[in-house]
Design a protein around this motif. Sequence first.
Motif, PDB file in Angstrom:
ATOM      1  N   ASN B  68       0.814  -1.214   0.000  1.00  0.00           N
ATOM      2  CA  ASN B  68       0.000   0.000   0.000  1.00  0.00           C
ATOM      3  C   ASN B  68       0.850   1.267   0.000  1.00  0.00           C
ATOM      4  OD1 ASN B  68      -1.730  -2.126   1.867  1.00  0.00           O
ATOM      5  ND2 ASN B  68      -2.948  -1.004   0.369  1.00  0.00           N
ATOM      6  N   ASN B  72       1.235   4.180  -2.826  1.00  0.00           N
ATOM      7  CA  ASN B  72       1.058   5.600  -2.488  1.00  0.00           C
ATOM      8  C   ASN B  72       2.253   6.430  -2.937  1.00  0.00           C
ATOM      9  OD1 ASN B  72       1.779   7.825  -0.355  1.00  0.00           O
ATOM     10  ND2 ASN B  72      -0.446   7.648  -0.236  1.00  0.00           N
ATOM     11  N   GLU B 117      -6.048  15.964  13.142  1.00  0.00           N
ATOM     12  CA  GLU B 117      -6.144  15.818  11.686  1.00  0.00           C
ATOM     13  C   GLU B 117      -6.262  17.181  11.008  1.00  0.00           C
ATOM     14  OE1 GLU B 117      -5.774  13.132   9.668  1.00  0.00           O
ATOM     15  OE2 GLU B 117      -5.166  12.140  11.532  1.00  0.00           O
ATOM     16  N   PHE B 142       0.495   9.209   4.636  1.00  0.00           N
ATOM     17  CA  PHE B 142       0.283   7.771   4.810  1.00  0.00           C
ATOM     18  C   PHE B 142       0.924   7.347   6.117  1.00  0.00           C
ATOM     19  CE2 PHE B 142      -0.042   3.343   3.626  1.00  0.00           C
ATOM     20  CZ  PHE B 142      -1.165   3.334   2.808  1.00  0.00           C
ATOM     21  N   SER B 143       0.140   6.760   7.007  1.00  0.00           N
ATOM     22  CA  SER B 143       0.637   6.450   8.348  1.00  0.00           C
ATOM     23  C   SER B 143       0.762   4.952   8.577  1.00  0.00           C
ATOM     24  CB  SER B 143      -0.320   7.011   9.399  1.00  0.00           C
ATOM     25  OG  SER B 143      -0.282   8.412   9.403  1.00  0.00           O
ATOM     26  N   TYR B 146      -2.095   2.055   8.214  1.00  0.00           N
ATOM     27  CA  TYR B 146      -2.947   2.095   7.019  1.00  0.00           C
ATOM     28  C   TYR B 146      -2.609   0.852   6.201  1.00  0.00           C
ATOM     29  CZ  TYR B 146      -3.792   7.202   7.485  1.00  0.00           C
ATOM     30  OH  TYR B 146      -4.128   8.459   7.907  1.00  0.00           O
ATOM     31  N   GLY B 147      -3.601   0.090   5.801  1.00  0.00           N
ATOM     32  CA  GLY B 147      -3.381  -1.079   4.944  1.00  0.00           C
ATOM     33  C   GLY B 147      -2.316  -1.994   5.523  1.00  0.00           C
ATOM     34  N   ALA B 185       3.708   9.855  10.157  1.00  0.00           N
ATOM     35  CA  ALA B 185       3.273   9.667   8.768  1.00  0.00           C
ATOM     36  C   ALA B 185       4.427   9.867   7.804  1.00  0.00           C
ATOM     37  CB  ALA B 185       2.140  10.635   8.432  1.00  0.00           C
ATOM     38  N   GLY B 200      -6.524   9.409   2.926  1.00  0.00           N
ATOM     39  CA  GLY B 200      -7.048   9.054   4.245  1.00  0.00           C
ATOM     40  C   GLY B 200      -8.086   7.960   4.216  1.00  0.00           C
ATOM     41  N   CYS B 201      -9.208   8.250   4.851  1.00  0.00           N
ATOM     42  CA  CYS B 201     -10.275   7.286   5.076  1.00  0.00           C
ATOM     43  C   CYS B 201     -10.708   6.587   3.787  1.00  0.00           C
ATOM     44  CB  CYS B 201     -11.441   8.044   5.693  1.00  0.00           C
ATOM     45  SG  CYS B 201     -12.800   7.029   6.202  1.00  0.00           S
ATOM     46  N   CYS B 204      -8.889   3.530   2.304  1.00  0.00           N
ATOM     47  CA  CYS B 204      -8.867   2.261   3.042  1.00  0.00           C
ATOM     48  C   CYS B 204      -9.778   1.238   2.373  1.00  0.00           C
ATOM     49  CB  CYS B 204      -9.300   2.513   4.479  1.00  0.00           C
ATOM     50  SG  CYS B 204      -9.332   1.037   5.485  1.00  0.00           S
ATOM     51  N   ARG B 212     -16.404   5.018   8.729  1.00  0.00           N
ATOM     52  CA  ARG B 212     -16.006   5.472   7.405  1.00  0.00           C
ATOM     53  C   ARG B 212     -16.675   6.796   7.059  1.00  0.00           C
ATOM     54  NH1 ARG B 212     -13.336   2.744   3.387  1.00  0.00           N
ATOM     55  NH2 ARG B 212     -13.573   3.599   1.288  1.00  0.00           N
TER      56      ARG B 212
END
Lengths: 795, 216
Positions: B68, B72, B117, B142-143, B146-147, B185, B200-201, B204, B212
Motif C-alpha cells: 500500500n 502511495n 487531523e 500515509f501512516s 494504514y493497509g 506519517a 485518508g479514510c 482504506c 467510514r
Amino acid sequence: MILERLGKELIYFDGGTGTLLQEKGMKPGELPEIWNLTHAEEMVDIHRKYYEAGSDIVLTNTFGANALKFHSSEYSLEDIVTAAVANVKKGASLGVCDNREVYTALDIGPTGKLLKPMGDLSFEDAYEAFREVALYGERAGADLIHIETMSDTYEVKAAVLAAKENTKLPVFATMIFDEKGKLLTGGDVPAVVALLEGLRVDALGINCGMGPEQMLPVLDKILEYASVPVIVKPNAGLPKQKDGAVYYDVTPDEFAKVMRKIVEKGASAVGGCCGTTPEHIRKMIQTTADIRVCAEREPKCHTIVSSYGKAVQLGGKPVIIGERINPTGKKKFRQALKEHDVDYVLREGISQQDAGADILDVNVGLPDIDEPALMREIVMELQSVTSLPLQIDTVDGKALSAAMRIYNGKPMVNSVNGKQESMDLVFPLIKRYGGVVVGLTLDENGIPDTAEGRADIAGKIIEEAKKYGIPRKDIVIDVLAMTISSDPEGAKTTLEALRMVRERYGVCTILGVSNISFGLPFRPAVNSNFYTMAMQAGLSAGIINPLSEDMMRSYYSFCALMNYDKNCETYIERYSMQTEALKTPAGGEIPLRTAIEKGLKEEAHHAASLLVKTQEPLFIINEQMIPALDAVGKGFEKGTVFLPQLLMSADAAKIAFAVLKDALEKSGKTEQKKEKIVLATVKGDIHDIGKNIVKVLLENYSFHVIDLGKDVSPEVIVETAVKEDVKLVGLSALMTTTVGSMEDTIKLLHERKPDCRVMVGGAVLSQEYADMIGADFYGKDAMQSVYYAQNLLKE
Amino acid sequence: MDTRTKEAVRYLGYGRHAVDDTIMTLIESSFAELNKIVQYRITYRIFELEVPDSDNVKIGELKIRSKNLAKNLRGCDQAVMLGATLGIEVDFLMKRYSLTEMSRVVVLQACAAAMLEEYLDKWQKELSGKMREKGYYLRPRFSPGYGDFCMDYQKDILRMADTARRIGLSITDGNMLTPSKSVTAVIGMSTEETACHRAGCEACEKSDCMYRRSSV
C-alpha cells in the motif's frame, strides 16, 4: 576542582559533535556512541579541537549511552563509556597547551521514552539505566556528570538522583525549553529551578532547542529564580533543512556576539549544542575574554513548591492548601482507604482543584495500613490527574521517604517540629529530595502558650535546617491554631505568633485553620472569620476545605480587598450571579427515569434526592434506574443510541446511585453484597478508555469492579483474581502488539483459577481472535460485557 | 457544522444519524476545553526515496515492505517523515474525566483526533505550497497502520524525525505513541502531479467500517 572555579570565573564548555561526526563520515542511522571504540582517533581529534579552541569542559560522546536507548549486540555499554572518557582525556593531553586545568564531563542524555503514568517507563527503570552509566563514568575517571537535553522533570529527577546517590561527582543538569519558557512536558522555569535546586545539583541551565538569541528571555527567567551557577549552551540557531540534511546557520561571529550578552546577563558557564563547532567556541571565548570573572549573584529567596507542570510560590497572594485528602474524622474516606478505593481519593483531589485549591495536602495514615506503599501509590496517581503540587502529610518516615522519592517536582512536606528526633528524621530527606517543609512550633516540652515561645521554636528549626544546607526559603512555619473553646487566648496567641515569626525570620507561614473552632457550634462562622484575621496577620498558606463556601468567601474577599485580585476580576466572576436565588436545574422537575435516559446529571441528582425522601432506595433502583439503563442499553444495541449518550446516561445514573448510597448509609443499612469483577488493560497496553467505559457500565449494574488499571502484568491479574476469588475477569487490549500478553494472562488464569471466566474486548479483537487466544467471551461492545456478566454471575 | 465537528461526530460512530443537542453541547465544550490546553507540535525531515518494486520502499536507509505504501509513493523521489502531537495535557485531561464523567472522555477523544487531523491538513497545505515553489507535489499522508504498512515502522519514523527531542513524542514497547494524541506519517514528494489521489479514510479497503467517511 571544577566546583571551586564554577560561579567565580567564567567556564567554557565545548560545542556540538553531530556535524563534526558527519564530516568525518558517520552515516545517518549509525549509533554515534560506537565511534568511541571503532573510530577512537576521530573522536579524540574532535575533542582535541575543542580543547585547542579553549574549552574547559568537554563532554564525552555518550549522549545516547544508556541501556534503554543503546542496543548493540557487539559492544557493551561499559566499554563504550570507558572508551568515551579515555578519548576526551586523550583529546585534552593533545589539545591543551597552556597547562590550564580542564575537565571531562560524562554526558548523560534522555532515554527517549516517556515515564509512567503517561508512558511505559517506570521511574525505577529510568533510575537504573542512569545509575549504570554514572557508575561506569566515574570508574573511568570522569570529573563531573552533565545531564543535558532533558525535557521532562520526572526523567531529569531520576537522572540526578542516580548520579548523586551512586557517585561522588559534581552534577550539572540542563534542559530544553521552548520560546515560551516551557518544557515539552509543560513545566516552566520556576518549577524546573525549584526541582533541580531541591535535588542539590551543582549547576543548572538550558541547552539545545533554540539559538542563543531565542534563549535570552528564558535565561532572564532562570536567573531570576536560580541561586546556583547557570549554564547556557544554545544551538547555532534554529534547525533548517536543505536537500535532506539538517543544518544550522548562525555563524561563529554572530554566535559569539550573543554569547557575550548571555555572559553579561549572568551565565556562569557557556558552550554550544547542535550545529556549533570549535570555531564557534573559539570566537565565543575571544569575545568574552575580558569578562572572565563572574559577578557575584545573590541567593534567591522564593519559596516555591512544584509539580510536573506547575510552580506555586508562597509569600505573596495567600495560597490555599486543600485539606480533604485526610481520613481524620471522615468515615467514608477511611472506608475508601481500607477498600483501596483509589478513585475515591483522586476524586477528592479533583473536586478541590475545581474549587480553587493551589496545593493538595495528602494524608493517608490509618492504623493497620501499609502507609509507605499507599502513600506512594496515591501520590503517583494524584499526579496523573492533577497538576497541583502536593503536600505530603505523614508522621511515618518510610512513607515520607517513599513518596518524596517518586514525587514529580518539589513537594511540600508536612511536617517537621522542634523535637530533635523529628528534625533528625525529616531534614536528611529534604536535603536528598528537595522540598518545602512545614515546621510545627512544638518540641519536647509541648506547645508553648506564648507567641514568643513558638517563635523561639521556629528559630530553633531554622537553625537546625541550616546545618543540612536547607535554606530558610524552604521552611514554612506553622504556629499552630489551638481551639478557643479550651484556650480562650488561643486565637490571639496564634495571630501574634504569626506576625512575630514573619517579622523575626522573614519566613512563610501556614496554618490548619479549622482547628480554631473545635468543639463549638456552627463552626464555619468562626473558621472563616479567623481565616481572614490570619491572612491579615501574614498567613502565607491556609490548610482549609476549599469546598466550604464560607472559607472561599473569606478568601476571595480578602484577595479583592488587599489588591491581590486585579480589578476584582476573580471576585466578580465568581459572585456576580450570586444575587439570583438558587434554582432547580434548568430542565425543571424531570422524573428520575427520564433524567437518566436523557443523561442529565443535575436533574438526576435532583430527582433522586427528592425520591429518596419518600421511597426505599432499592425500590427506586428497581423501578426507575434499572429500567432506564435497560432502555438506553437496548437502544445502543439497536443502533438508535450512540456511545456518548449511553455514557451520559451511565454518568447520570452514577450520580443518582451516590445519592441513594448516602441515604442507605444514613439509615444505617448496608448495600447488598455485590459480585466482584476484575478489570484490567493488559501488559504493554497503556490505553484504557475502553476498559473505563466497561467499568462505568458494570458499576451501574451493581457489580463491584476491581480496577487494576492499565499495563497490568498477567501475574498481578491472576493474583488478584485468586485473592478476591472472582468469577469473572475482563481484559482489554487496543493493538495487535499487546494481544500476546492478553493470551498469556488468559492461560495463566485458566491454569491457576479454573473457575474464573475471562471476557475480552478492544479495538483489535474479533470473535475469531478471542477464540484463538482462549477467551471465554468476546464483547464486541461495552453492553455485551454487561449482559455476559449478568448471565454469568446473577442467574 | 464545521469540518472538525463533523469529523468528531464521525469518530463517535454516528454515521449519518443526527446528533442531539445535549451531545452537541458536550462536543462544543470539549473543543473549548481542548483549545485551552493543546500544544500543537510537529517536526519532520525529508529523505531520499526509492520505490524499487510494488512491494518495497526505501526511505533514507530505512527499508519498508508494504504494497500500500509503495503504491502511495510510486513516482516520488523524496519523502517527508513526520511526527505530530497535541501534547501530554490531553492525556491528563482524559484521565481526569475518566474518574468523573466518562461520556466526556469519549467525546474529548474524538474531538482531539479531529483537531490533530485538522492541524495536519492545514500544515500539509502550507508545506505543499512551499514545495510547489521548488517543483514538488505532495502525496496524501500515509501512516503506519494504514493497509499493510506495519505499525512497527512508527519507531523508525520517530527516530528519523528525532521526535523525542524535538516535540517530546516517543513510543512504548507495545508500539503506542506517547502522548497518545499523536501521529506519525510519510508524505511522498514527486515532481509530477498525480490527479485525484485518494486520501485518508477513502483510501482504506475496509468499506464496511462504521467510522467510514460518508458511510452507509
